[in-house]
Write an enzyme that holds these catalytic residues in place. Structure first.
Site: not given
Ligand SMILES: C[S@@+](CC[C@H](N)C(=O)[O-])C[C@H]1O[C@@H](n2cnc3c(N)ncnc32)[C@H](O)[C@@H]1O
Length: 282
Positions: A44, A152
């Site tokens: 990445r 996000d």
């Molecule tokens: C696997 S995705 C889940 C998306 C959706 N909630 C779903 O279940 O399909 C995880 C998301 O969490 C976000 N994320 C990770 N760390 C975070 C943080 N500290 N604060 C807010 N968002 C975060 C990532 O950018 C990513 O878009």
């Protein structure tokens, strides 16, 4: 001097540089990067090596940590290491519960306007799924009006979510009646892209919010919070802190939905389970 093309495939991240990045990401986002993620991070970060004109991953890390470019790279690093996998109607039992239990109950309680929050919304499939279910309930069953906040940490996924444009294959899990109503096909049928209708796009406010921040400035208490498939990236201490802050943003009787592999077992929180990974604020 640039590395010759044949050397590119041999460019790798040293364990020391990986550890420095992992510590920084943990401090900034709560995301754990165990050593098994080294190859993922390596892959990445290659885009950042090219974008910053560095010669190699090692050169990039020296520039980052020793020449003091961390502040400027912070958001790029966070965008690079987050995992953004998402789908429309992901973990569909939650949307069955929403439509058949939670919405009728809140309607019966006389709630006139619902406030929902998708707290790790990625590219938008989750908040647009919520908007489809809420909008259909409002129109077909005289359900409450609604507004959705979608947040996000990653600014690239937020930009994609605001556009609301997806590969046509991605909306296949959307039930046909909802797809027909809320998903626009391009006039040019050769284009394999679809767009969410403007009425749903305007029902959602997108914003950046870091779940490890001490406070969540989301305004009035929420009726429901979806925070799914993000706690898995945090350690237990951070998970408990995040869920405690989320619970504080819910009104009494409000609902918290976590991912199916996530749990609040062992945490002392003002929440009681009402369905699989669905919790009610006491
Ligand atoms: C696997 S995705 C889940 C998306 C959706 N909630 C779903 O279940 O399909 C995880 C998301 O969490 C976000 N994320 C990770 N760390 C975070 C943080 N500290 N604060 C807010 N968002 C975060 C990532 O950018 C990513 O878009």
């Amino acid at each position: 001097m640039s590395a010759p093309a044949w050397a590119a495939t041999e460019d790798s991240l040293s364990r020391r540089d990986f550890d420095r990045i992992a510590r920084y990401i943990y401090a900034q986002a709560g995301i754990r990067l165990p050593p098994a993620k080294l190859t993922m991070v390596e892959g990445r970060l290659r885009r950042r090596v090219r974008a910053t004109g560095r010669d190699s991953l090692g050169d990039y890390c020296t520039w980052l940590f020793e020449d003091d470019h961390l502040d400027g790279e912070r958001q790029h690093l966070l965008n690079a290491v987050t995992t953004n996998k998402t789908d429309f109607f992901r973990e569909p039992k939650h949307f069955d519960y929403l439509q058949n239990v939670a919405l009728p109950q809140m309607q019966a309680e006389g709630v006139r306007r619902l406030r929902l929050w998708s707290a790790a919304c990625s590219t938008g499939a989750e908040p647009y799924t919520l908007a489809m279910v809420l909008d259909a309930f409002a129109r077909d069953r005289r359900g409450p009006d609604y507004g959705i906040l979608a947040t996000d940490l990653d600014t690239e996924v937020l930009a994609a979510a605001r556009r609301g444009i997806y590969a046509a294959a991605m909306v296949e899990p959307v039930p046909p009646a909802l797809r027909h109503r809320y998903v626009l096909r391009p006039r040019d049928r050769t284009r394999e892209e679809v767009r969410i209708v403007p009425e749903l796009r305007s029902a959602i406010g997108f914003a950046q919010l870091n779940l490890i921040d001490d406070t969540y400035p989301v305004g009035e208490p929420m009726d429901m919070i979806f925070c799914r498939n993000v706690l898995i990236y945090f350690d237990k201490v951070t998970q408990e802190q995040v869920v405690r802050r989320l619970a504080a943003c819910l009104r009494p009787g409000g609902l918290l939905f976590l991912g199916h592999s996530e749990s609040v077992a062992g945490f002392t929180l003002p929440l009681t389970a009402v369905a699989n990974t669905v919790f009610k604020k006491i």
